[in-house]
Design a protein around this motif. Structure first.
Motif, PDB file in Angstrom:
ATOM      1  N   GLY A 155      13.447  35.398  22.648  1.00 31.98           N
ATOM      2  CA  GLY A 155      13.324  34.217  23.495  1.00 31.98           C
ATOM      3  C   GLY A 155      14.034  33.049  22.819  1.00 31.98           C
ATOM      4  O   GLY A 155      15.165  33.165  22.351  1.00 31.98           O
ATOM      5  N   GLY A 156      13.356  31.930  22.701  1.00 33.21           N
ATOM      6  CA  GLY A 156      13.942  30.764  22.040  1.00 33.21           C
ATOM      7  C   GLY A 156      13.664  30.697  20.558  1.00 33.21           C
ATOM      8  O   GLY A 156      14.034  29.719  19.895  1.00 33.21           O
ATOM      9  N   THR A 157      13.011  31.732  20.018  1.00 36.20           N
ATOM     10  CA  THR A 157      12.629  31.737  18.600  1.00 36.20           C
ATOM     11  C   THR A 157      13.633  32.533  17.780  1.00 36.20           C
ATOM     12  O   THR A 157      14.110  33.589  18.214  1.00 36.20           O
ATOM     13  N   VAL A 158      13.961  32.033  16.593  1.00 36.40           N
ATOM     14  CA  VAL A 158      14.859  32.724  15.674  1.00 36.40           C
ATOM     15  C   VAL A 158      14.061  33.162  14.451  1.00 36.40           C
ATOM     16  O   VAL A 158      13.290  32.385  13.883  1.00 36.40           O
ATOM     17  N   TYR A 159      14.235  34.411  14.071  1.00 35.03           N
ATOM     18  CA  TYR A 159      13.653  34.941  12.831  1.00 35.03           C
ATOM     19  C   TYR A 159      14.805  35.221  11.871  1.00 35.03           C
ATOM     20  O   TYR A 159      15.900  35.610  12.299  1.00 35.03           O
ATOM     21  N   ALA A 160      14.576  35.042  10.588  1.00 36.90           N
ATOM     22  CA  ALA A 160      15.654  35.253   9.622  1.00 36.90           C
ATOM     23  C   ALA A 160      15.102  35.635   8.270  1.00 36.90           C
ATOM     24  O   ALA A 160      13.931  35.391   7.966  1.00 36.90           O
ATOM     25  N   GLU A 161      15.963  36.251   7.468  1.00 34.82           N
ATOM     26  CA  GLU A 161      15.671  36.508   6.063  1.00 34.82           C
ATOM     27  C   GLU A 161      16.629  35.671   5.230  1.00 34.82           C
ATOM     28  O   GLU A 161      17.843  35.658   5.482  1.00 34.82           O
ATOM     29  N   VAL A 162      16.092  34.947   4.248  1.00 37.33           N
ATOM     30  CA  VAL A 162      16.928  34.181   3.328  1.00 37.33           C
ATOM     31  C   VAL A 162      16.502  34.512   1.908  1.00 37.33           C
ATOM     32  O   VAL A 162      15.340  34.861   1.660  1.00 37.33           O
ATOM     33  N   ALA A 163      17.442  34.408   0.974  1.00 38.37           N
ATOM     34  CA  ALA A 163      17.142  34.733  -0.426  1.00 38.37           C
ATOM     35  C   ALA A 163      18.008  33.888  -1.337  1.00 38.37           C
ATOM     36  O   ALA A 163      19.129  33.500  -0.979  1.00 38.37           O
ATOM     37  N   LEU A 164      17.472  33.610  -2.518  1.00 39.74           N
ATOM     38  CA  LEU A 164      18.263  32.920  -3.532  1.00 39.74           C
ATOM     39  C   LEU A 164      19.288  33.887  -4.113  1.00 39.74           C
ATOM     40  O   LEU A 164      19.018  35.091  -4.243  1.00 39.74           O
ATOM     41  N   PRO A 165      20.472  33.384  -4.484  1.00 41.17           N
ATOM     42  CA  PRO A 165      21.424  34.262  -5.181  1.00 41.17           C
ATOM     43  C   PRO A 165      20.864  34.676  -6.530  1.00 41.17           C
ATOM     44  O   PRO A 165      19.954  34.038  -7.074  1.00 41.17           O
ATOM     45  N   PRO A 218      11.327  26.418  18.958  1.00 40.76           N
ATOM     46  CA  PRO A 218      11.523  25.087  19.540  1.00 40.76           C
ATOM     47  C   PRO A 218      10.214  24.329  19.645  1.00 40.76           C
ATOM     48  O   PRO A 218       9.153  24.915  19.899  1.00 40.76           O
ATOM     49  N   ASP A 219      10.285  23.019  19.437  1.00 35.18           N
ATOM     50  CA  ASP A 219       9.124  22.140  19.552  1.00 35.18           C
ATOM     51  C   ASP A 219       9.550  20.914  20.351  1.00 35.18           C
ATOM     52  O   ASP A 219       9.886  19.881  19.789  1.00 35.18           O
ATOM     53  N   GLY A 220       9.591  21.041  21.667  1.00 35.96           N
ATOM     54  CA  GLY A 220      10.095  19.965  22.513  1.00 35.96           C
ATOM     55  C   GLY A 220      11.615  20.013  22.588  1.00 35.96           C
ATOM     56  O   GLY A 220      12.259  21.006  22.216  1.00 35.96           O
ATOM     57  N   ASP A 221      12.214  18.905  23.033  1.00 37.67           N
ATOM     58  CA  ASP A 221      13.656  18.882  23.283  1.00 37.67           C
ATOM     59  C   ASP A 221      14.490  18.750  22.022  1.00 37.67           C
ATOM     60  O   ASP A 221      15.595  19.283  21.939  1.00 37.67           O
ATOM     61  N   ASP A 222      13.985  18.015  21.027  1.00 38.81           N
ATOM     62  CA  ASP A 222      14.831  17.708  19.873  1.00 38.81           C
ATOM     63  C   ASP A 222      14.184  18.062  18.544  1.00 38.81           C
ATOM     64  O   ASP A 222      14.534  17.510  17.511  1.00 38.81           O
ATOM     65  N   ALA A 223      13.242  18.984  18.549  1.00 40.79           N
ATOM     66  CA  ALA A 223      12.534  19.324  17.320  1.00 40.79           C
ATOM     67  C   ALA A 223      12.296  20.828  17.254  1.00 40.79           C
ATOM     68  O   ALA A 223      12.391  21.545  18.253  1.00 40.79           O
ATOM     69  N   ILE A 224      11.993  21.294  16.045  1.00 38.64           N
ATOM     70  CA  ILE A 224      11.643  22.693  15.828  1.00 38.64           C
ATOM     71  C   ILE A 224      10.412  22.756  14.940  1.00 38.64           C
ATOM     72  O   ILE A 224      10.079  21.792  14.245  1.00 38.64           O
TER      73      ILE A 224
END
Length: 355
Positions: free
Chosen positions: A44-54, A114-120
């Motif tokens: 939907g409008g939600t993004v999931y991700a994996e991030v890691a430090l080098p 998403p959290d409203g029009d201009d926020a997450i």
């Protein structure tokens, strides 16, 4: 804890791989330490991700509640939000409802919704799905990268300054109640102290002893529910706004400044030259001001002022240049001083000593 989340569609691996190239084209240029996004999914409008430090930064993760490069990389997941039309360059504007649940993470599972029009909203978890941090609302604002590049140096460099403000006409009948020990603070709380302020005068002495003493009083003051409506005025002598600050007083000023940031409206810092008596302190104008300096009976408030354009750097070839912070940036500065300015003696000082 279910990862990736059920029903989430993986973002094409090629799109993930060229993320930082695309971001550079949009005006965001991230160095290797900040290129931490590894994979992404959408639901939907939600993004999931994996991030890691080098690899080179993972050993430092335990030094932070949340490593800044890891937090920054988590926000890169917003690049995969489904938004219509051209999206301008955005910069974080306001964080609300920030909570840290656990420290020392070197990788994160990220949920950006998403959290409203201009926020997450942002939820961060570790490799097991346990909470690490959350942001109830992050508002971003558009910025024109061209305007940032075109800004003259004088408009980007600011220094501490002190602006005089008029003294209050009326003095209170009763000044702040003095406290000098933890027991004094407890006594004021137990007695139903009704004054608007307590006053702590910082004594001269050893840096460690002075900061430890003030820290104990700060903790006790902030822990007392009976003193919630009371402000603590911490008075130093020669900590700021002087050509030769007293190291002990300056150390206390820095410590209390950190406490002010964590407890807005509860603490006032006043650096005095002894020309304003204690009963005048609660009536200092602009009580919303957190940091004040008194000089010759006149009150000044702390402000940022534009720096005057500096002349060219000049170093004494026979002297030594001290650079604090011996990381990659310190090394770059050292090389520049040697090759561009003829400096021959450089000391790089860092936390890791010989390493």
């Amino acid at each position: 804890a279910q990862w990736p989340p059920a029903g989430a569609e993986p973002v094409d691996a090629d799109r993930v791989a060229r993320l930082y190239t695309d971001l550079a084209g949009a005006g965001y240029r991230y160095g290797p330490s900040f290129q931490g996004l590894r994979a992404a999914w959408t639901l939907g409008g939600t993004v999931y991700a994996e991030v890691a430090l080098p690899d080179g930064l993972r050993a430092d993760a335990g030094r932070f509640g949340l490593h800044p490069a890891l937090l920054d990389a988590a926000l890169h997941a917003t690049a995969f939000r489904d938004r219509e039309g051209d999206v301008p360059a955005l910069l974080p504007f306001a964080y609300r409802g920030v909570e840290l649940h656990a420290g020392g993470a070197s990788m994160l599972r990220v949920c950006v919704a998403p959290d409203g029009d201009d926020a997450i909203s942002v939820q961060l978890a570790d490799a097991t799905g346990a909470p690490v941090a959350s942001v109830r609302s992050l508002v971003s604002r558009p910025v024109d990268p061209g305007r940032l590049a075109a800004a003259p140096v004088a408009d980007r460099v600011f220094l501490d300054g002190w602006a005089e403000i008029p003294a209050a006409a009326d003095r209170p009948a009763v000044g702040p109640a003095p406290v000098s020990t933890v027991e004094d603070v407890r006594s004021r709380a137990d007695s139903g102290h009704g004054r608007a302020a307590l006053l702590l005068d910082v004594e001269a002495g050893d840096v460690r002893e002075a900061t430890g003493h003030v820290l104990a009083i700060l903790r006790e003051f902030l822990a007392q529910p009976a003193l919630e409506g009371t402000r603590l005025v911490v008075r130093t002598n020669g900590a700021v706004a002087t050509e030769r600050p007293d190291p002990v007083q300056a150390a206390v000023w820095g410590l209390v400044g950190s406490a002010q940031a964590e407890n807005p409206g509860r603490i006032v810092l006043v650096d005095s030259d002894g020309s304003l008596d204690a009963p005048s302190l609660p009536s200092l104008p602009d009580t919303d001001e957190a940091q004040l300096a008194v000089r010759s009976g006149r009150v000044h408030r702390r402000r940022l002022v534009r720096a005057e354009p500096a002349g060219p750097f000049a170093a004494d070839p026979a002297g030594t240049v001290l650079i604090t912070g011996a990381g990659s940036l310190g090394g770059t500065v050292a090389r520049h001083l040697v090759t561009a300015h003829g400096v021959r003696n450089v000391v790089l000082a860092g936390r890791r000593g010989g390493a």
